[in-house]
Design a protein around this motif. Structure first.
Motif, PDB file in Angstrom:
ATOM      1  N   SER A 137       3.926  32.372   8.997  1.00 50.11           N
ATOM      2  CA  SER A 137       4.597  33.212   9.639  1.00 50.11           C
ATOM      3  C   SER A 137       5.289  33.777   9.246  1.00 50.11           C
ATOM      4  O   SER A 137       6.083  35.018   8.710  1.00 50.11           O
ATOM      5  CB  SER A 137       4.466  32.470  11.069  1.00 50.11           C
ATOM      6  N   ARG A 153       5.938  36.730   6.077  1.00 46.70           N
ATOM      7  CA  ARG A 153       5.274  37.644   6.528  1.00 46.70           C
ATOM      8  C   ARG A 153       6.849  38.434   6.708  1.00 46.70           C
ATOM      9  O   ARG A 153       7.857  37.889   7.249  1.00 46.70           O
ATOM     10  CB  ARG A 153       4.466  38.233   7.123  1.00 46.70           C
ATOM     11  N   LEU A 161       4.757  43.748  13.216  1.00 40.27           N
ATOM     12  CA  LEU A 161       3.184  43.649  13.927  1.00 40.27           C
ATOM     13  C   LEU A 161       2.007  44.238  14.601  1.00 40.27           C
ATOM     14  O   LEU A 161       2.541  45.776  14.893  1.00 40.27           O
ATOM     15  CB  LEU A 161       2.703  42.639  14.980  1.00 40.27           C
ATOM     16  N   ARG A 202       8.886  41.722  13.119  1.00 41.33           N
ATOM     17  CA  ARG A 202       8.363  40.166  12.798  1.00 41.33           C
ATOM     18  C   ARG A 202       9.631  39.614  12.645  1.00 41.33           C
ATOM     19  O   ARG A 202      11.033  40.214  12.140  1.00 41.33           O
ATOM     20  CB  ARG A 202       7.837  39.824  11.566  1.00 41.33           C
ATOM     21  N   GLU A 204       4.058  34.702  16.959  1.00 41.36           N
ATOM     22  CA  GLU A 204       3.674  36.250  15.580  1.00 41.36           C
ATOM     23  C   GLU A 204       2.773  35.421  14.754  1.00 41.36           C
ATOM     24  O   GLU A 204       1.742  37.314  14.391  1.00 41.36           O
ATOM     25  CB  GLU A 204       5.014  36.396  14.840  1.00 41.36           C
ATOM     26  N   GLU A 205       2.483  34.872  14.611  1.00 38.01           N
ATOM     27  CA  GLU A 205       1.651  34.311  13.600  1.00 38.01           C
ATOM     28  C   GLU A 205       0.254  35.374  14.407  1.00 38.01           C
ATOM     29  O   GLU A 205      -1.164  35.383  13.890  1.00 38.01           O
ATOM     30  CB  GLU A 205       1.339  33.267  13.178  1.00 38.01           C
ATOM     31  N   SER A 252      -0.421  38.398  14.898  1.00 35.47           N
ATOM     32  CA  SER A 252      -0.714  38.849  13.968  1.00 35.47           C
ATOM     33  C   SER A 252      -3.004  38.029  13.265  1.00 35.47           C
ATOM     34  O   SER A 252      -3.046  38.786  12.607  1.00 35.47           O
ATOM     35  CB  SER A 252      -0.817  38.504  12.186  1.00 35.47           C
ATOM     36  N   GLN A 292       2.609  40.192  22.576  1.00 35.60           N
ATOM     37  CA  GLN A 292       3.374  40.467  21.866  1.00 35.60           C
ATOM     38  C   GLN A 292       4.719  40.404  22.935  1.00 35.60           C
ATOM     39  O   GLN A 292       5.410  39.711  22.344  1.00 35.60           O
ATOM     40  CB  GLN A 292       2.709  41.194  20.946  1.00 35.60           C
TER      41      GLN A 292
END
Length: 467
Positions: A230, A233, A237, A245, A279-280, A283, A402
């Motif tokens: 994460s 990156r 998103l 992110r 966040e990962e 994604s 999210q």
């Protein structure tokens, strides 16, 4: 004394899967794969001309944002969420799009596309809102087989006509079974064992010590790899909300301002871990359901705290670190099994109190044990954390995991840490029991309007304009 007791195991609650949702992505993928496998077992695969897919309730209402529909396509090809990588997901979906077919069970190509799915978002099955059915049809239009599945949270699935329960734990003969907080405390008092040790003794009825150790280490390794992936990156998103992110920028700032992991920055680091994992997940990356994908950042964030900001962290040696990881995860799983058995960990069934609330409670229990808490203090920590997540709604904007999900994980991680600290300042005696708060969470979920249970029909989902 031994009993047959379907206590949920640690490796049922903590499983590796792809994001963004355990109930809306991992579960439907498992269901589709199970249906394809059942066709092969019954020698029906060669006769299948097409597959009809009906998707109901919350799965249909928020399926686009949760990756439900593509997960079904992947599952029909035999993909397993704990094995397929994000790169393989992209490659296989490209092939499905290019050919307009899915290789049913990885063997038999049939035409199948998301556009052909029948979506019934307003049809709520009486057993569970997360329902989907598959019908295999031959060239004459005759139905060869039909199955309905329910995705009941945390990646668990139940086929219609079957009772809930994981295949890996159903019927296990356990030395120290428990299905309530009171029973768990009784096992601890009878044996003098900690909560983690009770859970470990039960796991030993399922697999040898070396497998338990390797499995728990793998869980933490995946959690750590989720963070590393994460923070590497940047940008926004996927999904259209254009959520920035933040994990990468936050990690860089902490590396500059706090290179030695000073205690004054513990809050920022806990926030970072929770944000990075979620966040990962958002994604479509690989995370650990803990106990769900939507709440995947809380347990790793609090375990990170235990490894870096507690007296146990001050002890040198890999053995000490391994012990902290294992005891934390085993304790958290013991508490998580109570929510899974007696209430729900499905946002579509009881709201976010069942996901983030359960994860916060699990993490608080794990930390309380690492801090030296007695079983009663551990139970108190779990109760405090859930008591202050009661009524938490699930109303993700755009049906995406999210907003508010990512920040909510960071807030809940802090609640877990505070709950553990509060419990350690007490003697374990408290007015509200863990069993009572679990029952309250279940009843609150039953009373909650469906608008606030992962349908994107109420709350933030309708009061914040998508742009």
């Amino acid at each position: 004394m031994t009993h047959t007791q379907p206590t949920v195991g640690v490796f049922d609650l903590f499983t590796v899967g792809i994001g963004p949702s355990s109930s809306h992505t991992v579960g439907p993928m498992k269901a589709a794969a199970d249906f394809a496998a059942s066709l092969e077992v019954r020698d029906l695969l060669p006769r299948v001309s097409t597959v009809r897919v009906d998707i109901f309730g919350s799965l249909a209402a928020t399926g686009a944002g949760h990756g439900t529909f593509t997960a079904v396509l992947l599952g029909l090809t035999g993909a397993r969420s704990d094995e397929i990588t994000p790169d393989e997901v992209a490659a296989r979906l490209d092939e499905i799009t290019r050919t307009g077919t899915v290789a049913l069970g990885g063997q038999h190509p049939v035409p199948c596309a998301v556009e052909d799915f029948v979506l019934r978002p307003l049809t709520v099955h009486p057993r569970h809102t997360n329902a989907l059915s598959f019908t295999a049809v031959d060239a004459t239009g005759t139905a060869l087989a039909t199955e309905t599945y329910f995705s009941v949270g945390g990646g668990f699935i139940v086929r219609e006509g079957e009772e809930p329960g994981s295949a890996s734990t159903a019927g296990d003969v356990l030395p120290l079974p428990f299905s309530s907080g009171a029973e768990l405390l009784a096992r601890c008092e009878e044996t003098g064992l900690a909560v983690s040790e009770v859970m470990r003794e039960n796991e030993r009825a399922r697999r040898p010590d070396d497998e338990i150790h390797a499995g728990l280490r793998h869980i933490w390794d995946v959690m750590e790899s989720s963070v590393r992936s994460s923070i590497g990156r940047d940008g926004v998103l996927p999904g259209g909300l254009k959520v920035r992110r933040r994990a990468g920028a936050w990690a860089a700032r902490l590396a500059a301002e706090d290179p030695d992991h000073g205690h004054e920055h513990w809050q920022q680091r806990v926030n970072l871990i929770a944000l990075a994992v979620n966040e990962e997940n958002a994604s479509g990356g690989r995370v650990v359901t803990a106990p769900t994908n939507g709440a995947a950042g809380i347990v790793p964030a609090v375990l990170y705290y235990a490894l870096h900001y507690t007296p146990a962290a001050a002890s040198d040696g890999e053995g000490v670190r391994e012990d902290v990881i294992e005891r934390f995860l085993l304790t958290a799983a013991a508490v998580g099994s109570l929510y899974k058995t007696n209430a729900s960990i499905s946002g579509a069934e009881v709201g976010c109190q069942g996901e983030v609330g359960s994860a916060s409670s699990m993490a608080a229990a794990g930390l309380a044990e690492i801090l030296g808490g007695t079983p009663r203090q551990v139970e108190n920590a779990a109760e405090i954390a859930m008591e202050h997540n009661l009524g938490l709604t699930c109303d993700p904007i755009g049906g995406l995991v999210q907003v508010p999900c990512i920040e909510r994980n960071a807030i809940a991680a802090s609640k877990a840490i505070n709950a553990a600290r509060m419990a350690l300042w007490g003697d374990g005696e408290h007015r509200v029991s863990l069993d009572q708060v679990i029952a309250t969470m279940r009843d609150t979920g039953a009373d909650m309007s469906d608008k606030y249970k992962e349908t994107a029909l109420g709350g933030l989902a309708v009061n914040v304009v998508e742009c």
